[in-house]
Enzyme design. Structure first.
Site, mmCIF file in Angstrom:
data_model
loop_
_atom_site.group_PDB
_atom_site.id
_atom_site.type_symbol
_atom_site.label_atom_id
_atom_site.label_comp_id
_atom_site.label_asym_id
_atom_site.label_seq_id
_atom_site.Cartn_x
_atom_site.Cartn_y
_atom_site.Cartn_z
ATOM 1 N N SER A 70 0.840 -1.200 0.000
ATOM 2 C CA SER A 70 0.000 0.000 0.000
ATOM 3 C C SER A 70 0.877 1.253 0.000
ATOM 4 O O SER A 70 1.630 1.474 -0.943
ATOM 5 C CB SER A 70 -0.943 -0.045 1.203
ATOM 6 O OG SER A 70 -1.981 0.892 1.081
ATOM 7 N N ASP B 31 -9.847 -5.831 -3.704
ATOM 8 C CA ASP B 31 -9.256 -4.758 -2.892
ATOM 9 C C ASP B 31 -10.054 -3.475 -3.103
ATOM 10 O O ASP B 31 -10.044 -2.898 -4.187
ATOM 11 C CB ASP B 31 -7.795 -4.545 -3.306
ATOM 12 C CG ASP B 31 -7.043 -3.593 -2.380
ATOM 13 O OD1 ASP B 31 -7.690 -2.731 -1.761
ATOM 14 O OD2 ASP B 31 -5.807 -3.713 -2.290
ATOM 15 N N HIS C 34 -7.627 -5.956 1.034
ATOM 16 C CA HIS C 34 -6.432 -5.110 0.952
ATOM 17 C C HIS C 34 -5.258 -5.621 1.793
ATOM 18 O O HIS C 34 -4.109 -5.462 1.408
ATOM 19 C CB HIS C 34 -6.786 -3.693 1.409
ATOM 20 C CG HIS C 34 -5.676 -2.701 1.254
ATOM 21 N ND1 HIS C 34 -5.119 -2.378 0.030
ATOM 22 C CD2 HIS C 34 -4.996 -1.953 2.180
ATOM 23 C CE1 HIS C 34 -4.167 -1.476 0.193
ATOM 24 N NE2 HIS C 34 -4.066 -1.210 1.484
#
Length: 338
Positions: free
Chosen positions: A193, A280, A316
């Site tokens: 991320s 996600d 995620h």
């Protein structure tokens, strides 16, 4: 006739009051000369991007990683004056018995045992003891990897204040520290991320210095932080407000926050693996696909770039739960490092 002496008032008191008054006036003028949004949005965006003030899980003694994960030691690296990073080093599970009762020196020496090393650069919020991060570290450790879990400046018990430039410096420092101790053992930068932006920033700097990193893995990457912020779940509902997007961009520009993965990958030559979950919702799959397309077009050696899309169910943070994750990583790195 003797007149009483006049009371002498120290000149320093009115002088000090005058100086203080001028400072207050200057601050007031500085504040009122800008729109209120310019005072609020830059620090607000900084908080939303890094979210480092949310130090969950709480009440964790980061100096005692053994309470959370086996065969792991805590240590600190000084990056620059005022910035000391907290790091957990987890050795491969196959060395778990050897690691019992050993100190930091033993762990440091173990870095050149031939088992590949991953420098893990996490996403925003929380710290190196977050449950989903520990799950990934355990999977990688069971798969034969050393893992260095890094808390950037301002995260966990690391000192300093987070900035894009600062996080990049942190990643470079840890990578170079590791390379100086691992001999010929390869080292991979793994970013998740927000950490993908840190990883490609660091990799670009190292590439420009003539030392391309051994490999890069980007988990749930975005193209750049501007695009990612516009699609950030907490901000989506405000996108249609008049002037909101311009204010958002101005705030990011003022804070010098870009994390340009899309531009960085054009300058890289290191083996690059992109992994992304199909479901996600935090960083949609379309961003990972776009980044792969940019990298694949830019790389001279197309075999050095690969993307693997994981089926729904991991969202995620939980690709670590996929039974195909470890095989995907090992197959890619083994081929690149053969």
């Amino acid at each position: 006739m003797i007149r009483p002496a006049a009371t002498q008032v120290p000149r320093s008191i009115p002088h000090s009051c005058s100086t203080l008054g001028r400072k207050i006036a200057a601050l007031y003028n500085s504040f009122t000369s800008k729109p209120l949004k310019e005072h609020i949005f830059p620090p607000l965006m900084n908080m939303l991007i890094f979210f480092n003030f949310f130090k969950a899980p709480f009440l964790v003694d980061l100096k005692r990683p053994e309470l959370k994960i086996a065969h792991t030691v805590n240590f600190y690296i000084r990056v620059e004056p005022g910035v000391i990073l907290g790091i957990w080093h987890t050795v491969p599970s196959c060395r778990g018995e050897d690691a019992k009762g050993k100190d930091r020196c033993w762990y440091e020496a173990a870095l050149h045992d031939g088992n590949p090393i991953i420098v893990y650069l996490h996403g925003s919020a929380e710290h190196r003891a977050a449950p989903h991060r520990l799950k990934l570290v355990k999977v990688l450790s069971d798969g034969g990897f050393h893992v260095l879990s890094v808390d950037y400046r301002g995260f966990g018990d690391s000192t300093g204040k987070p900035t894009e430039e600062g996080l990049t410096a942190d990643a470079i420092c840890v990578y170079e520290w590791t390379k100086a101790r691992c001999g010929t053992t390869p080292v991979c930068l793994w970013g998740h991320s927000l950490g993908t932006g840190v990883a490609t920033n660091a990799a670009k700097v190292l590439e420009e210095k003539g030392f391309p990193v051994d490999a890069i893995i980007l988990e749930a990457p975005f193209t750049n932080i501007w695009v990612a912020s516009i699609n950030y779940p907490l901000l989506k509902i405000y996108r249609k407000l008049p002037g909101f997007l311009r204010t958002l961009m101005d705030a990011l520009r003022k804070d010098k926050i870009v994390f340009p993965n899309d531009e960085n990958v054009k300058s890289l030559s290191s083996p690059l693996l992109i992994i992304h979950g199909e479901d996600d919702n935090t960083v949609p799959l379309e961003f990972g696909k776009k980044l792969y397309e940019i990298a694949h077009n830019a790389y001279r050696n197309k075999e050095r770039v690969k993307m693997v899309i994981f089926p729904p169910g991991f969202q995620h943070n939980l690709l670590c739960k996929s039974p195909m994750l470890l095989k995907t990583v090992r197959d890619f790195l083994s081929k690149q490092w053969a």
